[in-house]
Scaffold this motif. Structure first.
Motif, PDB file in Angstrom:
ATOM      1  N   VAL A  72     -29.383 -13.891 -18.673  1.00  0.00           N
ATOM      2  CA  VAL A  72     -28.797 -14.968 -17.871  1.00  0.00           C
ATOM      3  C   VAL A  72     -27.275 -14.926 -18.033  1.00  0.00           C
ATOM      4  O   VAL A  72     -26.759 -14.622 -19.116  1.00  0.00           O
ATOM      5  CB  VAL A  72     -29.353 -16.333 -18.320  1.00  0.00           C
ATOM      6  CG1 VAL A  72     -28.565 -17.485 -17.692  1.00  0.00           C
ATOM      7  CG2 VAL A  72     -30.817 -16.442 -17.962  1.00  0.00           C
ATOM      8  N   GLY A  73     -26.544 -15.216 -16.968  1.00  0.00           N
ATOM      9  CA  GLY A  73     -25.086 -15.231 -17.026  1.00  0.00           C
ATOM     10  C   GLY A  73     -24.433 -13.931 -16.648  1.00  0.00           C
ATOM     11  O   GLY A  73     -23.199 -13.853 -16.548  1.00  0.00           O
ATOM     12  N   VAL A  74     -25.247 -12.882 -16.420  1.00  0.00           N
ATOM     13  CA  VAL A  74     -24.737 -11.572 -16.022  1.00  0.00           C
ATOM     14  C   VAL A  74     -24.961 -11.408 -14.517  1.00  0.00           C
ATOM     15  O   VAL A  74     -26.058 -11.689 -14.018  1.00  0.00           O
ATOM     16  CB  VAL A  74     -25.442 -10.442 -16.798  1.00  0.00           C
ATOM     17  CG1 VAL A  74     -25.010  -9.075 -16.289  1.00  0.00           C
ATOM     18  CG2 VAL A  74     -25.158 -10.571 -18.286  1.00  0.00           C
ATOM     19  N   VAL A  75     -23.925 -10.972 -13.788  1.00  0.00           N
ATOM     20  CA  VAL A  75     -24.040 -10.839 -12.337  1.00  0.00           C
ATOM     21  C   VAL A  75     -24.421  -9.407 -11.970  1.00  0.00           C
ATOM     22  O   VAL A  75     -24.028  -8.450 -12.638  1.00  0.00           O
ATOM     23  CB  VAL A  75     -22.746 -11.262 -11.611  1.00  0.00           C
ATOM     24  CG1 VAL A  75     -22.494 -12.742 -11.781  1.00  0.00           C
ATOM     25  CG2 VAL A  75     -21.542 -10.471 -12.113  1.00  0.00           C
ATOM     26  N   THR A  76     -25.185  -9.288 -10.892  1.00  0.00           N
ATOM     27  CA  THR A  76     -25.692  -7.985 -10.465  1.00  0.00           C
ATOM     28  C   THR A  76     -24.726  -7.365  -9.464  1.00  0.00           C
ATOM     29  O   THR A  76     -25.018  -7.248  -8.267  1.00  0.00           O
ATOM     30  CB  THR A  76     -27.097  -8.129  -9.848  1.00  0.00           C
ATOM     31  OG1 THR A  76     -27.907  -8.911 -10.723  1.00  0.00           O
ATOM     32  CG2 THR A  76     -27.756  -6.779  -9.664  1.00  0.00           C
ATOM     33  N   THR A  77     -23.571  -6.987  -9.931  1.00  0.00           N
ATOM     34  CA  THR A  77     -22.570  -6.301  -9.113  1.00  0.00           C
ATOM     35  C   THR A  77     -21.889  -5.251  -9.966  1.00  0.00           C
ATOM     36  O   THR A  77     -21.974  -5.269 -11.195  1.00  0.00           O
ATOM     37  CB  THR A  77     -21.495  -7.282  -8.589  1.00  0.00           C
ATOM     38  OG1 THR A  77     -20.875  -7.923  -9.714  1.00  0.00           O
ATOM     39  CG2 THR A  77     -22.086  -8.330  -7.672  1.00  0.00           C
ATOM     40  N   ALA A  78     -21.222  -4.323  -9.287  1.00  0.00           N
ATOM     41  CA  ALA A  78     -20.481  -3.297 -10.007  1.00  0.00           C
ATOM     42  C   ALA A  78     -19.162  -3.856 -10.542  1.00  0.00           C
ATOM     43  O   ALA A  78     -18.638  -3.383 -11.549  1.00  0.00           O
ATOM     44  CB  ALA A  78     -20.223  -2.100  -9.093  1.00  0.00           C
ATOM     45  N   ASP A  79     -18.632  -4.890  -9.863  1.00  0.00           N
ATOM     46  CA  ASP A  79     -17.363  -5.477 -10.288  1.00  0.00           C
ATOM     47  C   ASP A  79     -17.348  -6.929  -9.849  1.00  0.00           C
ATOM     48  O   ASP A  79     -17.856  -7.270  -8.777  1.00  0.00           O
ATOM     49  CB  ASP A  79     -16.184  -4.718  -9.650  1.00  0.00           C
ATOM     50  CG  ASP A  79     -14.848  -5.258 -10.120  1.00  0.00           C
ATOM     51  OD1 ASP A  79     -14.619  -5.294 -11.337  1.00  0.00           O
ATOM     52  OD2 ASP A  79     -14.038  -5.645  -9.250  1.00  0.00           O
ATOM     53  N   ASP A  80     -16.810  -7.808 -10.680  1.00  0.00           N
ATOM     54  CA  ASP A  80     -16.776  -9.226 -10.348  1.00  0.00           C
ATOM     55  C   ASP A  80     -15.343  -9.736 -10.385  1.00  0.00           C
ATOM     56  O   ASP A  80     -14.693  -9.719 -11.447  1.00  0.00           O
ATOM     57  CB  ASP A  80     -17.633 -10.030 -11.330  1.00  0.00           C
ATOM     58  CG  ASP A  80     -17.667 -11.504 -10.967  1.00  0.00           C
ATOM     59  OD1 ASP A  80     -18.148 -11.811  -9.850  1.00  0.00           O
ATOM     60  OD2 ASP A  80     -17.206 -12.328 -11.760  1.00  0.00           O
ATOM     61  N   PRO A  81     -14.810 -10.207  -9.241  1.00  0.00           N
ATOM     62  CA  PRO A  81     -13.422 -10.678  -9.209  1.00  0.00           C
ATOM     63  C   PRO A  81     -13.175 -11.902 -10.080  1.00  0.00           C
ATOM     64  O   PRO A  81     -12.034 -12.188 -10.449  1.00  0.00           O
ATOM     65  CB  PRO A  81     -13.197 -10.998  -7.718  1.00  0.00           C
ATOM     66  CG  PRO A  81     -14.563 -11.162  -7.136  1.00  0.00           C
ATOM     67  CD  PRO A  81     -15.453 -10.265  -7.920  1.00  0.00           C
ATOM     68  N   GLN A  82     -14.262 -12.630 -10.437  1.00  0.00           N
ATOM     69  CA  GLN A  82     -14.101 -13.806 -11.288  1.00  0.00           C
ATOM     70  C   GLN A  82     -14.122 -13.458 -12.775  1.00  0.00           C
ATOM     71  O   GLN A  82     -13.992 -14.341 -13.627  1.00  0.00           O
ATOM     72  CB  GLN A  82     -15.213 -14.815 -10.977  1.00  0.00           C
ATOM     73  CG  GLN A  82     -15.199 -15.326  -9.545  1.00  0.00           C
ATOM     74  CD  GLN A  82     -16.305 -16.332  -9.276  1.00  0.00           C
ATOM     75  OE1 GLN A  82     -16.577 -17.204 -10.106  1.00  0.00           O
ATOM     76  NE2 GLN A  82     -16.951 -16.225  -8.127  1.00  0.00           N
ATOM     77  N   GLY A  83     -14.306 -12.185 -13.079  1.00  0.00           N
ATOM     78  CA  GLY A  83     -14.261 -11.752 -14.464  1.00  0.00           C
ATOM     79  C   GLY A  83     -15.506 -12.029 -15.270  1.00  0.00           C
ATOM     80  O   GLY A  83     -15.490 -11.941 -16.502  1.00  0.00           O
ATOM     81  N   ARG A  84     -16.613 -12.341 -14.596  1.00  0.00           N
ATOM     82  CA  ARG A  84     -17.866 -12.583 -15.308  1.00  0.00           C
ATOM     83  C   ARG A  84     -18.479 -11.249 -15.745  1.00  0.00           C
ATOM     84  O   ARG A  84     -18.205 -10.211 -15.135  1.00  0.00           O
ATOM     85  CB  ARG A  84     -18.836 -13.350 -14.405  1.00  0.00           C
ATOM     86  CG  ARG A  84     -18.386 -14.752 -14.040  1.00  0.00           C
ATOM     87  CD  ARG A  84     -19.262 -15.363 -12.958  1.00  0.00           C
ATOM     88  NE  ARG A  84     -19.185 -14.614 -11.716  1.00  0.00           N
ATOM     89  CZ  ARG A  84     -19.784 -14.981 -10.578  1.00  0.00           C
ATOM     90  NH1 ARG A  84     -20.523 -16.096 -10.554  1.00  0.00           N
ATOM     91  NH2 ARG A  84     -19.669 -14.246  -9.495  1.00  0.00           N
ATOM     92  N   PRO A  85     -19.311 -11.244 -16.785  1.00  0.00           N
ATOM     93  CA  PRO A  85     -19.952  -9.987 -17.183  1.00  0.00           C
ATOM     94  C   PRO A  85     -20.877  -9.487 -16.083  1.00  0.00           C
ATOM     95  O   PRO A  85     -21.555 -10.275 -15.410  1.00  0.00           O
ATOM     96  CB  PRO A  85     -20.739 -10.383 -18.442  1.00  0.00           C
ATOM     97  CG  PRO A  85     -20.907 -11.864 -18.363  1.00  0.00           C
ATOM     98  CD  PRO A  85     -19.698 -12.378 -17.649  1.00  0.00           C
ATOM     99  N   THR A  86     -20.880  -8.184 -15.865  1.00  0.00           N
ATOM    100  CA  THR A  86     -21.735  -7.575 -14.850  1.00  0.00           C
ATOM    101  C   THR A  86     -22.727  -6.637 -15.517  1.00  0.00           C
ATOM    102  O   THR A  86     -22.570  -6.254 -16.682  1.00  0.00           O
ATOM    103  CB  THR A  86     -20.915  -6.783 -13.818  1.00  0.00           C
ATOM    104  OG1 THR A  86     -20.528  -5.518 -14.377  1.00  0.00           O
ATOM    105  CG2 THR A  86     -19.671  -7.539 -13.388  1.00  0.00           C
ATOM    106  N   VAL A  87     -23.742  -6.248 -14.765  1.00  0.00           N
ATOM    107  CA  VAL A  87     -24.735  -5.320 -15.313  1.00  0.00           C
ATOM    108  C   VAL A  87     -24.096  -3.997 -15.711  1.00  0.00           C
ATOM    109  O   VAL A  87     -24.574  -3.306 -16.622  1.00  0.00           O
ATOM    110  CB  VAL A  87     -25.877  -5.076 -14.298  1.00  0.00           C
ATOM    111  CG1 VAL A  87     -26.660  -6.350 -14.063  1.00  0.00           C
ATOM    112  CG2 VAL A  87     -25.360  -4.505 -12.982  1.00  0.00           C
ATOM    113  N   MET A  88     -22.980  -3.652 -15.059  1.00  0.00           N
ATOM    114  CA  MET A  88     -22.328  -2.384 -15.365  1.00  0.00           C
ATOM    115  C   MET A  88     -21.710  -2.379 -16.765  1.00  0.00           C
ATOM    116  O   MET A  88     -21.498  -1.317 -17.352  1.00  0.00           O
ATOM    117  CB  MET A  88     -21.250  -2.069 -14.320  1.00  0.00           C
ATOM    118  CG  MET A  88     -21.758  -2.034 -12.881  1.00  0.00           C
ATOM    119  SD  MET A  88     -23.271  -1.051 -12.671  1.00  0.00           S
ATOM    120  CE  MET A  88     -22.703   0.556 -13.157  1.00  0.00           C
ATOM    121  N   ASP A  89     -21.447  -3.559 -17.312  1.00  0.00           N
ATOM    122  CA  ASP A  89     -20.918  -3.636 -18.674  1.00  0.00           C
ATOM    123  C   ASP A  89     -21.926  -3.134 -19.700  1.00  0.00           C
ATOM    124  O   ASP A  89     -21.551  -2.805 -20.830  1.00  0.00           O
ATOM    125  CB  ASP A  89     -20.545  -5.091 -19.012  1.00  0.00           C
ATOM    126  CG  ASP A  89     -19.406  -5.621 -18.164  1.00  0.00           C
ATOM    127  OD1 ASP A  89     -18.572  -4.817 -17.717  1.00  0.00           O
ATOM    128  OD2 ASP A  89     -19.362  -6.851 -17.934  1.00  0.00           O
TER     129      ASP A  89
END
Length: 242
Positions: A72-89
């Motif tokens: 939870v709290g991880v976004v499913t994108t390659a890059d997030d402009p809001q600086g949230r953790p992504t799956v790519m991390d």
């Protein structure tokens, strides 16, 4: 890549497990450049034609297929402009992989990632009806009409949504667990279906995609799909035999 044992090549192509591949070879169903192969033979799929029952197999060892337990709290994108953790991390830098479909930020559980674009497109295409299983934590008991409505179909703002399966797994007066299976991939679909039948959703976890189970994989952990899982998915989306 050079020559590899045929069992390994058939497994990498999603044709069969290595043990089942041995049987295909023993049965004389595998050929290399038109010659019937024998157990122990090797081949280079970039330089030779490897076929099963006369159909050439496609092997690309540069392709990667991963299962990931998204927290939870991880976004499913390659890059997030809001600086949230992504799956790519959570992914290794190479080879570069991409999510197959999405899980919203507040949903945890199974997500597939790959660098095989055709595979990703087919897994997410509605024509192939790849089933996704979710476990829904509901506040309080679940009325029986809610389950009937999910199975019959509920009207959402983007059309009718129907559960393939829906059943209460655990229930008491304070909390219930509902397992639901869908074969679509609309945005936040399960959440909206639960809201449509007035079930207060507290947590949502995706536990299965087709034959791939989340199992006991820890949150934030990644593993390779095994040959049986990949072969079954390939078969379901028309990319090869299981």
């Amino acid at each position: 890549m050079g020559a590899e044992r045929l069992q390994k090549l058939l497994s990498q192509a999603g044709i069969a497990s290595r043990r089942a591949s041995e049987e295909l070879i023993i049965q004389g169903r595998v050929t290399v450049d038109g010659k019937v192969a024998t157990l122990g033979d090797k081949a280079d799929p970039k330089a030779q034609i490897v076929a099963v029952d006369g159909e050439r197999i496609k092997v690309n060892t540069d392709l990667v297929y991963l299962a990931f337990n998204k927290p939870v709290g991880v976004v499913t994108t390659a890059d997030d402009p809001q600086g949230r953790p992504t799956v790519m991390d959570f992914m290794p830098p190479k080879p570069r992989v991409y999510p197959v479909g999405r899980l919203d930020m507040d949903t945890s559980g199974l997500l597939l990632l790959t660098n095989d674009g055709e595979f990703a497109n087919r897994i997410t295409h509605p024509r192939y009806h790849v089933e996704k299983t979710y476990m829904c934590q509901i506040r309080g008991p679940v009325p029986k009409p809610a389950i009937r409505d999910l199975l019959a179909g509920v009207e959402l703002d983007d059309g009718l949504a129907t559960a393939v399966k829906a059943q209460v797994r655990i229930a008491d007066q304070t909390r219930s667990l509902v397992e639901i299976v869908i074969n679509e991939g609309r945005n936040r679909q399960v959440r909206r279906m639960m809201a449509a039948v007035n079930l207060p959703l507290e947590a949502l976890v995706r536990t299965k995609i087709g034959p791939v189970h989340l199992g006991n994989m820890g949150q934030g952990k990644t593993r390779l799909l095994n040959s049986q899982e990949l072969g079954a998915l390939y078969a379901q989306v028309g990319m090869g035999a299981a």
